[in-house]
Design a protein around this motif. Sequence first.
Motif, PDB file in Angstrom:
ATOM      1  N   ARG A 108       0.810  -1.087   0.091  1.00 28.07           N
ATOM      2  CA  ARG A 108       0.284  -0.281   0.253  1.00 28.07           C
ATOM      3  C   ARG A 108       0.527   1.368  -0.405  1.00 28.07           C
ATOM      4  O   ARG A 108       0.192   2.325  -0.932  1.00 28.07           O
ATOM      5  N   TYR A 111       2.387   1.595  -3.097  1.00 29.82           N
ATOM      6  CA  TYR A 111       1.924   2.387  -4.301  1.00 29.82           C
ATOM      7  C   TYR A 111       1.077   3.112  -4.492  1.00 29.82           C
ATOM      8  O   TYR A 111       1.666   4.560  -5.154  1.00 29.82           O
ATOM      9  N   ALA A 112       0.824   4.081  -2.977  1.00 30.60           N
ATOM     10  CA  ALA A 112       0.264   5.219  -2.631  1.00 30.60           C
ATOM     11  C   ALA A 112       1.744   6.165  -2.737  1.00 30.60           C
ATOM     12  O   ALA A 112       1.545   7.521  -3.110  1.00 30.60           O
ATOM     13  N   GLU A 113       2.842   5.917  -3.204  1.00 29.23           N
ATOM     14  CA  GLU A 113       4.047   6.813  -3.233  1.00 29.23           C
ATOM     15  C   GLU A 113       3.955   7.100  -5.197  1.00 29.23           C
ATOM     16  O   GLU A 113       5.086   7.626  -5.335  1.00 29.23           O
ATOM     17  N   GLN A 143      -6.604  -1.702  -3.938  1.00 27.96           N
ATOM     18  CA  GLN A 143      -6.195  -0.248  -3.628  1.00 27.96           C
ATOM     19  C   GLN A 143      -7.676   0.241  -3.263  1.00 27.96           C
ATOM     20  O   GLN A 143      -8.621  -0.219  -3.996  1.00 27.96           O
ATOM     21  N   ASP A 145      -8.289   2.921  -4.534  1.00 30.82           N
ATOM     22  CA  ASP A 145      -8.421   3.884  -5.522  1.00 30.82           C
ATOM     23  C   ASP A 145      -9.478   2.461  -6.553  1.00 30.82           C
ATOM     24  O   ASP A 145      -9.370   3.117  -7.873  1.00 30.82           O
ATOM     25  N   ARG A 397      -0.333   2.978   4.653  1.00 36.24           N
ATOM     26  CA  ARG A 397       0.866   3.561   3.847  1.00 36.24           C
ATOM     27  C   ARG A 397       1.331   3.578   5.271  1.00 36.24           C
ATOM     28  O   ARG A 397       2.639   3.616   5.253  1.00 36.24           O
TER      29      ARG A 397
END
Lengths: 439, 284
Positions: A108, A111-113, A143, A145, A397
């Motif tokens: 997570r 991916y968020a980065e 995720q 989104d 995250r």
Amino acid sequence: MPASEISRRSVLRALGIGGGALAAGLPLAACGSNGSGGGGGGGNASWMTWDTESGTPMYTMAQNWAKQAGKTLDIQSIPGDDYDTKLRTVLSSGAAPTAIRINDDYVRGYYAEGSLLDLRPYLEKDGIKPEDYFPVAYNFAKQPDGAHAAWPIMTNPGILYCNTDAFAEAGVELPPKDWAKSGWTWDDFLEAAKKLTKPNGERWGALVFPDSSLETVFPTSNGGDGIYSKDATRFTLAEPQGTEAIQWVADLSLKHKVHPDFATVTAGKQTPNWALAQLGTGKVAMLLGLTSGVPYLRSNAKVKWDIFPTPMKVSRTTVNTLTVLAIPKASKDPDTAWSFLKYAVGAESAKLLAQSRGFMPVAKSSSALFVPDDKAPSNLALVTQALGSAVNENFSRYIERARTIYRPVLDDVWSGKKTAEAALGGVKQKVEDVLAGKG
Amino acid sequence: MTTEAIRVFNRPPRHIPRRVVLIVVLLFFAVVFAMPLLWMISASLKPENEVLQSPPTFIPSEFQWGNYSQAGHGLLPFFLNSCKLAALNVGFLLLFASLAGYGFARLNFAFKNLAFALLLSTAMIPGIVYLVPQYMLFRQMGWIDTHYPLWVPNVLTPVFGTFLLRQAFRGIPIELEEAAKLDGASIFGTFWRIMLPQVKPALAAVGALTFMGSWNDLFGPLIFLNSTRLQTMPIALALFKGEYFTQTNLMMAAATLTILPPLLLFLLAQKYFVQGITMSGLKG
């Protein structure tokens, strides 16, 4: 030179001459350049992983893919605890490998980065059917989104290892073999542990390692969400179901004396295989662990053992961890990477990866591969059942930072200095601030 | 042995009880310090399921010498890579550090003290801070997955070696250098033929410390190398550690093989090593 003339001085001189010659001659001779020039390596594709031994199923699987795909695969094996440092370094430097293995805890965050590729276009293009895979594995990569950020290839659920010799010797009935069967509650577990414990530490009734397995299995089987709420905004370990579960585990040692003290257990964490060896050598009668311990016990256990369901209170749930692959967003050849990922969950790979009996491949059809042989465990069917009731940690995250806050206060619970409610309640807001990105 | 211990040891026979106590205390500490090493050797000769047996045993039920051949299989390339990097690091670092140390100790030039302070200040920056820029730079230079990042930066910035050798050079009487000048020696000739032989213990100390640093470096190879054929002994050891369980007996056998070169080096050079630390004023 005759042996009698060999002195420390002469040896040092020879070493000096040899070292000097090496120093003078080698730098220009060869520094091993293979012209790869970066994390991308020199072949058609590169895969960064912490799987270290050639000849292991994962390695063989990767080599088999390269062979059938007509590619040269550069397996960049990064052992040790610094894998994430290397991964972050190569990703930050724009030298991403074609595909990577990634710690399921950090998907997570990566991916968020913006470091991981959304796999949805590939899933749609190839008509991947979610129902063919264990939901706990397939859904893990989704995720908030809607993106599908990673690709689990093997599962590793929590189960209870039992030293069946100890049960027979103590005249204690074994837990049920079937996950769905009623009974085998926390109280039953405690009663069994009391009967299985021998005085003076000769044998402990139970061993539960203080890690995220413990922090997930007991709170969820007490009706809670685990460490964090499903949306990863609340620190639910500090809520009533969580604190009750943690206190109950701490009391196994502090109050009931059926468990080694947690200082010993924490110290044992520094020694490889410590917990598994406790069960395998008969020092412990029941051990909460992941199925990944099966290969060690198959080779090294000195007692008879088998696997059983974890005890329940409100529901019988367990934790699941995953072996996960992903494609960096900066991968130079995502199509090739996807071909590798897809192969890793195919029938041919599943057959190979299931051999160890420690990891169930993610395709539901893999259950047929988990059949008992002449070695323990005989109750292999349990692994599929466990996956039906397994949950992943509700990842955030900011999981790494959150752990640095609540794990130290748990030590006060294990040592009896504070109750779980007081200790975890004291850091709840701080952890939630971190989860909200404010910490 | 400390000076006090030697003094007590050399006292007349009436001090025998005190000497015995001293020996017992020293033996106790020796055993405590040696215990991890002895455990490692013991574990390296046991079957895996005996390593963590409780109660623990020291002597293996059956000596498994095969652990060494199994662990040693395939270690040679790692060993040679480590030897090569240690030789490059030691050889070039001694050359550059002694030149720089001599310059800072004996030569006069503008901003000498400022330059020395700047040199020392570079050691204050944690390596992790410049890891990414360094990686990008080496990547542009085509040095990733080569041995260059593991020795060139080390030998070109030998902060500790320069400091230690500067201290050693400063301890040598100036008359020696003046006599060389009177005899017509050049600056380099004075350095090479007169001064350098005087600081052999300090060179040995710097060499030994550099060797250990290079030999035990895990992080550098981990970050800058990708190919297994270029990796070093610490990586080879880390390869024995599995994700979920480890063949501890094989890892201990490999660890025992790994420590042999530094152990041998220390046994051979311990006199110089201790002298070097003492003469450079670093002794506590």
